[in-house]
Enzyme design. Structure first.
Site, PDB file in Angstrom:
ATOM      1  N   ASN A  10       0.880  -1.178   0.000  1.00 42.86           N
ATOM      2  CA  ASN A  10       0.000   0.000   0.000  1.00 42.86           C
ATOM      3  C   ASN A  10       0.908   1.215   0.000  1.00 42.86           C
ATOM      4  OD1 ASN A  10      -1.777   2.066   0.429  1.00 42.86           O
ATOM      5  ND2 ASN A  10      -2.378   1.444   2.501  1.00 42.86           N
ATOM      6  N   TRP A  11       1.032   1.822  -1.177  1.00 40.45           N
ATOM      7  CA  TRP A  11       1.963   2.952  -1.290  1.00 40.45           C
ATOM      8  C   TRP A  11       1.437   4.224  -0.625  1.00 40.45           C
ATOM      9  CZ3 TRP A  11       4.023   2.837  -7.065  1.00 40.45           C
ATOM     10  CH2 TRP A  11       4.950   1.807  -7.178  1.00 40.45           C
ATOM     11  N   LYS A  12       0.152   4.240  -0.287  1.00 40.03           N
ATOM     12  CA  LYS A  12      -0.454   5.459   0.256  1.00 40.03           C
ATOM     13  C   LYS A  12      -0.166   6.617  -0.720  1.00 40.03           C
ATOM     14  CE  LYS A  12      -0.194   3.312   4.750  1.00 40.03           C
ATOM     15  NZ  LYS A  12      -0.078   3.412   6.189  1.00 40.03           N
ATOM     16  N   GLU A  99      -6.780   5.013   7.874  1.00 41.70           N
ATOM     17  CA  GLU A  99      -6.499   6.419   7.550  1.00 41.70           C
ATOM     18  C   GLU A  99      -7.704   7.061   6.870  1.00 41.70           C
ATOM     19  OE1 GLU A  99      -2.835   5.711   5.441  1.00 41.70           O
ATOM     20  OE2 GLU A  99      -1.906   5.125   7.330  1.00 41.70           O
ATOM     21  N   SER A 215       3.610  -2.066  10.203  1.00 42.10           N
ATOM     22  CA  SER A 215       5.067  -2.098  10.369  1.00 42.10           C
ATOM     23  C   SER A 215       5.693  -3.433   9.970  1.00 42.10           C
ATOM     24  CB  SER A 215       5.446  -1.733  11.810  1.00 42.10           C
ATOM     25  OG  SER A 215       4.999  -0.437  12.126  1.00 42.10           O
ATOM     26  N   GLY A 236       2.859  -1.206   4.228  1.00 40.27           N
ATOM     27  CA  GLY A 236       2.898   0.217   3.905  1.00 40.27           C
ATOM     28  C   GLY A 236       4.308   0.665   3.557  1.00 40.27           C
ATOM     29  N   GLY A 237       4.980   1.292   4.508  1.00 42.84           N
ATOM     30  CA  GLY A 237       6.293   1.905   4.274  1.00 42.84           C
ATOM     31  C   GLY A 237       7.292   0.996   3.582  1.00 42.84           C
TER      32      GLY A 237
HETATM   33  P1  13P Z   1       3.097   0.453   7.591  1.00 42.44           P
HETATM   34  O1  13P Z   1       3.551  -0.876   7.010  1.00 42.44           O
HETATM   35  O2  13P Z   1       3.855   1.618   7.074  1.00 42.44           O
HETATM   36  O3  13P Z   1       3.012   0.378   9.083  1.00 42.44           O
HETATM   37  O4  13P Z   1       1.590   0.666   7.052  1.00 42.44           O
HETATM   38  C1  13P Z   1       0.668  -0.332   7.208  1.00 42.44           C
HETATM   39  C2  13P Z   1      -0.549   0.025   6.452  1.00 42.44           C
HETATM   40  O5  13P Z   1      -1.285   0.929   6.802  1.00 42.44           O
HETATM   41  C3  13P Z   1      -0.839  -0.751   5.227  1.00 42.44           C
HETATM   42  O6  13P Z   1      -2.113  -0.483   4.747  1.00 42.44           O
END
Ligand code: 13P
Length: 256
Positions: A10-12, A99, A215, A236-237
């Site tokens: 998930n690149w956000k 989010e 994470s 995510g990250g």
């Molecule tokens: P992180 O892996 O950056 O904690 O993000 C998780 C996330 O929200 C995936 O949708």
């Protein structure tokens, strides 16, 4: 029932299209399509879908989106429909990310409508659920997730739910570097499956994928996804860096 593991990025709100194409090249070059046991997906900002469709398809990487609107078309400035996403080659769409719930006021009712719209299209939704720190601390984690599931799945038929992936993403683990411990994840995924069984039946529950997000990195991915109740990860990250995301897929794929 054997459920294929899913590793979804998930690149956000990250990357320009140039950077997205660079990522694709760097991610694919070391041989991402050797990992046949694991399905790989990257949920990218809408503006990159067109640029990535070909290169992803050729390398068996599923194209994903991070949000969708539930109406088919009309005067909804700024929104994107399931039909538009499917036409752009999207296979998976994230629905109800924490989010979006917290920052964009998405309600359970909207999430339910989005799921219904996705099941009426060719898209496979990834429904995000998860408790906050206070709820975890007060022993209300399962109750919170149970409520989110009931609301999201209201009046969703059994054929839909069999295409569902639920992502358990505890809010306290997202972007904090604090990964949930494998036992917490295993317990919650088992609870989610028991909830689906109660709402539908055992067959539907056995088909529903339950993945973990919060994470995740190459080390935690191996420990968390090693359990048979946990069907993958939403990353995510760590999905922004091609080598790190590659190593997550590799770690999960190398498990028995
Ligand atoms: P992180 O892996 O950056 O904690 O993000 C998780 C996330 O929200 C995936 O949708």
């Amino acid at each position: 029932m054997i459920r294929q593991k899913l590793i979804a990025g998930n690149w956000k709100m990250h990357k320009t299209t140039t950077q997205a194409i660079q990522f694709a090249n760097d991610f694919i070059a070391p041989g991402i399509n050797q990992f046949k046991k694991t399905e790989v997906c990257v949920c990218v900002p809408f503006v990159h879908l067109h640029a990535l469709e070909n290169i992803f398809t050729q390398n068996d990487i599923k194209l994903g989106a991070q949000n969708v609107y539930f109406e088919q078309e009309g005067a909804f400035t700024g929104e994107i429909s399931c039909g538009m996403l499917a036409d752009a080659g999207v296979k998976y769409v994230i629905v109800g990310h924490s989010e979006r719930r917290a920052l964009f006021a998405e309600t359970d009712d909207m999430i339910n409508k989005k799921l219904r719209a996705a099941f009426n299209s060719a898209l496979n939704p990834i429904l995000c659920v998860g408790e906050n720190l206070e709820q975890r601390g007060s022993g209300a984690a399962q109750e919170t997730v149970g409520r989110q599931l009931e609301a999201a799945l209201r009046d969703i038929g059994i054929t839909g739910v069999q295409r569902l992936t639920v992502a358990y993403e505890p809010i306290w683990a997202i972007g904090t570097g604090r990964t949930a411990i494998p036992n917490q994840v295993r317990e919650m995924c088992a609870f989610i499956r028991s909830k689906i069984e109660a709402l539908y039946d055992g067959r539907a529950a056995a088909k529903t994928r339950c993945i973990y997000g919060g994470s995740v990195n190459p080390v935690t991915a191996r420990d968390i996804v090693g359990n048979s109740d946990v069907d993958g990860a939403l990353v995510g990250g760590a999905s922004l860096k091609p080598d790190v995301f590659f190593n997550i897929v590799k770690a999960v794929n190398s498990q028995d």
